[in-house]
Structure formats: C-alpha cells, structure tokens
Design a protein around this motif. Structure first.
Motif, mmCIF file in Angstrom:
data_model
loop_
_atom_site.group_PDB
_atom_site.id
_atom_site.type_symbol
_atom_site.label_atom_id
_atom_site.label_comp_id
_atom_site.label_asym_id
_atom_site.label_seq_id
_atom_site.Cartn_x
_atom_site.Cartn_y
_atom_site.Cartn_z
ATOM 1 N N LEU A 270 0.824 -1.215 0.000
ATOM 2 C CA LEU A 270 0.000 0.000 0.000
ATOM 3 C C LEU A 270 0.855 1.261 0.000
ATOM 4 N N LYS A 271 1.877 1.278 0.820
ATOM 5 C CA LYS A 271 2.759 2.446 0.903
ATOM 6 C C LYS A 271 3.468 2.677 -0.424
ATOM 7 N N TRP A 272 3.963 1.596 -1.038
ATOM 8 C CA TRP A 272 4.643 1.725 -2.321
ATOM 9 C C TRP A 272 3.706 2.229 -3.405
ATOM 10 N N LEU A 273 2.477 1.755 -3.398
ATOM 11 C CA LEU A 273 1.525 2.130 -4.445
ATOM 12 C C LEU A 273 0.884 3.499 -4.227
ATOM 13 N N CYS A 274 0.697 3.883 -2.967
ATOM 14 C CA CYS A 274 -0.062 5.091 -2.668
ATOM 15 C C CYS A 274 0.783 6.210 -2.061
ATOM 16 N N GLY A 275 1.914 5.852 -1.495
ATOM 17 C CA GLY A 275 2.785 6.857 -0.903
ATOM 18 C C GLY A 275 2.467 7.212 0.529
ATOM 19 N N ILE A 276 1.359 6.691 1.041
ATOM 20 C CA ILE A 276 0.963 7.022 2.416
ATOM 21 C C ILE A 276 0.019 5.951 2.944
ATOM 22 N N GLN B 280 -9.875 2.615 -0.059
ATOM 23 C CA GLN B 280 -10.458 3.858 -0.580
ATOM 24 C C GLN B 280 -9.713 5.066 -0.049
ATOM 25 N N LEU B 281 -9.349 5.019 1.203
ATOM 26 C CA LEU B 281 -8.612 6.118 1.807
ATOM 27 C C LEU B 281 -7.224 6.260 1.179
ATOM 28 N N CYS B 282 -6.550 5.147 0.966
ATOM 29 C CA CYS B 282 -5.203 5.177 0.400
ATOM 30 C C CYS B 282 -5.195 5.548 -1.081
ATOM 31 N N PHE B 283 -6.115 4.990 -1.843
ATOM 32 C CA PHE B 283 -6.119 5.208 -3.287
ATOM 33 C C PHE B 283 -6.887 6.466 -3.706
ATOM 34 N N ARG B 284 -7.664 7.017 -2.789
ATOM 35 C CA ARG B 284 -8.455 8.221 -3.027
ATOM 36 C C ARG B 284 -9.325 8.061 -4.252
ATOM 37 N N GLN B 285 -9.096 8.822 -5.299
ATOM 38 C CA GLN B 285 -9.949 8.779 -6.493
ATOM 39 C C GLN B 285 -9.486 7.748 -7.522
ATOM 40 N N ARG B 286 -8.327 7.145 -7.297
ATOM 41 C CA ARG B 286 -7.811 6.164 -8.257
ATOM 42 C C ARG B 286 -8.491 4.822 -8.061
ATOM 43 N N SER B 287 -8.477 4.004 -9.103
ATOM 44 C CA SER B 287 -9.105 2.683 -8.989
ATOM 45 C C SER B 287 -8.254 1.773 -8.106
ATOM 46 N N PRO C 282 -6.782 -1.764 -7.140
ATOM 47 C CA PRO C 282 -6.480 -3.053 -7.783
ATOM 48 C C PRO C 282 -7.220 -4.202 -7.090
ATOM 49 N N ASP C 283 -7.976 -4.959 -7.878
ATOM 50 C CA ASP C 283 -8.733 -6.088 -7.327
ATOM 51 C C ASP C 283 -7.831 -7.080 -6.609
ATOM 52 N N ALA C 284 -6.651 -7.325 -7.184
ATOM 53 C CA ALA C 284 -5.729 -8.304 -6.598
ATOM 54 C C ALA C 284 -5.309 -7.875 -5.193
ATOM 55 N N LEU C 285 -5.027 -6.598 -5.024
ATOM 56 C CA LEU C 285 -4.601 -6.103 -3.719
ATOM 57 C C LEU C 285 -5.745 -6.175 -2.710
ATOM 58 N N GLU C 286 -6.933 -5.833 -3.151
ATOM 59 C CA GLU C 286 -8.087 -5.911 -2.251
ATOM 60 C C GLU C 286 -8.335 -7.354 -1.807
ATOM 61 N N SER C 287 -8.294 -8.280 -2.747
ATOM 62 C CA SER C 287 -8.491 -9.692 -2.403
ATOM 63 C C SER C 287 -7.389 -10.188 -1.481
ATOM 64 N N TYR C 288 -6.153 -9.799 -1.763
ATOM 65 C CA TYR C 288 -5.025 -10.195 -0.923
ATOM 66 C C TYR C 288 -5.244 -9.737 0.520
ATOM 67 N N LEU C 289 -5.519 -8.452 0.696
ATOM 68 C CA LEU C 289 -5.688 -7.913 2.048
ATOM 69 C C LEU C 289 -6.885 -8.530 2.767
ATOM 70 N N VAL D 57 10.766 0.010 -7.629
ATOM 71 C CA VAL D 57 9.692 0.474 -6.754
ATOM 72 C C VAL D 57 9.930 1.932 -6.426
ATOM 73 N N ARG D 58 9.024 2.747 -6.888
ATOM 74 C CA ARG D 58 9.082 4.176 -6.592
ATOM 75 C C ARG D 58 7.842 4.535 -5.796
ATOM 76 N N VAL D 59 8.047 5.174 -4.696
ATOM 77 C CA VAL D 59 6.922 5.579 -3.857
ATOM 78 C C VAL D 59 6.227 6.747 -4.528
ATOM 79 N N VAL D 60 4.925 6.670 -4.580
ATOM 80 C CA VAL D 60 4.117 7.741 -5.137
ATOM 81 C C VAL D 60 4.234 8.962 -4.229
ATOM 82 N N PRO D 61 4.487 10.151 -4.797
ATOM 83 C CA PRO D 61 4.597 11.342 -3.936
ATOM 84 C C PRO D 61 3.276 11.692 -3.279
#
Length: 121
Positions: A28-34, A63-70, A72-79, A117-121
C-alpha cells in the motif's frame, strides 16, 4: 511502527498472518505513498486503533489510500484474505500468489523480474 502487524503491536510471537499483513502495508505504501496512520507514528495507540478498524474494513482502508484512483482487485483480495486469517492458520500461498498473476501478465512481467519500486509522492 508504520508497517508492523497488529499482532506485533500486541506483543504476540511471529506468525504467517503477521508477515503477510506487514507485506500488505508495504504494498500500500509503495503504491499510494501514504498509509492512514503515517502522520501519527508517534502515537502508538492511535496507530493500533486505526489498524484494528481497517482490519475489519479493508475496502475503507483502500479507498482512503487510493483516493480517487481505482483500487487493484488483486490487492483488495489479498488484504481481505490475509486480514481474515486466524493467528496460527496456514495461508494458501498458491492462491495468494495467483491473485497477482493476471496483473503481472497484463504488465508483461513476472513475479521473478526485478522491480523498480518508486513511492508515489
């Protein structure tokens, strides 16, 4: 503090569930930055309370981490699968790996490729 599992916060011994939960927070941190508790790392109780709340409601966390972005189904299922595990339960590692198979295939990548892996700003 930011990535440790609820079990670790509570002082329990290591578990498969804890490791997978921590990995989920890293993803989540890598994909969303926070993460929702990133700004409160000096308040242990507040971090634990948030992790407890979001363990029960993974969708809200995403929803909080991704805000307005879609999301990923895989990440949701994983968590969802990881958060539903019992402390001593052995995860279905093959099923968890398989969740990421199609997204990696779509990216023309493999789980064994090197990753930038680049953290999203």
């Amino acid at each position: 503090m930011e990535f440790i599992s609820l079990d670790s916060h509570k002082g329990t011994g290591p578990s498969r569930r804890s490791d997978l939960e921590s990995l989920g927070y890293c993803l989540l941190k890598w994909l969303c930055g926070i993460l929702p508790w990133s700004d409160e790392l000096d308040k242990v109780k507040a971090v634990v309370e948030q992790k407890e709340r979001y363990r029960k409601n993974v969708r809200c966390l995403l929803q909080l981490c991704f805000r307005q972005r879609s999301i990923p189904d895989a990440l949701e299922s994983y968590l969802e699968q990881v958060m539903a595990l019992e402390y001593e339960e052995k995860p279905d590692y093959a099923a968890l790996r398989q969740l990421f198979g199609k997204p990696l295939e779509k990216m023309k990548a493999s789980a064994y490729d090197s990753v930038d892996v680049r953290v999203v700003p």
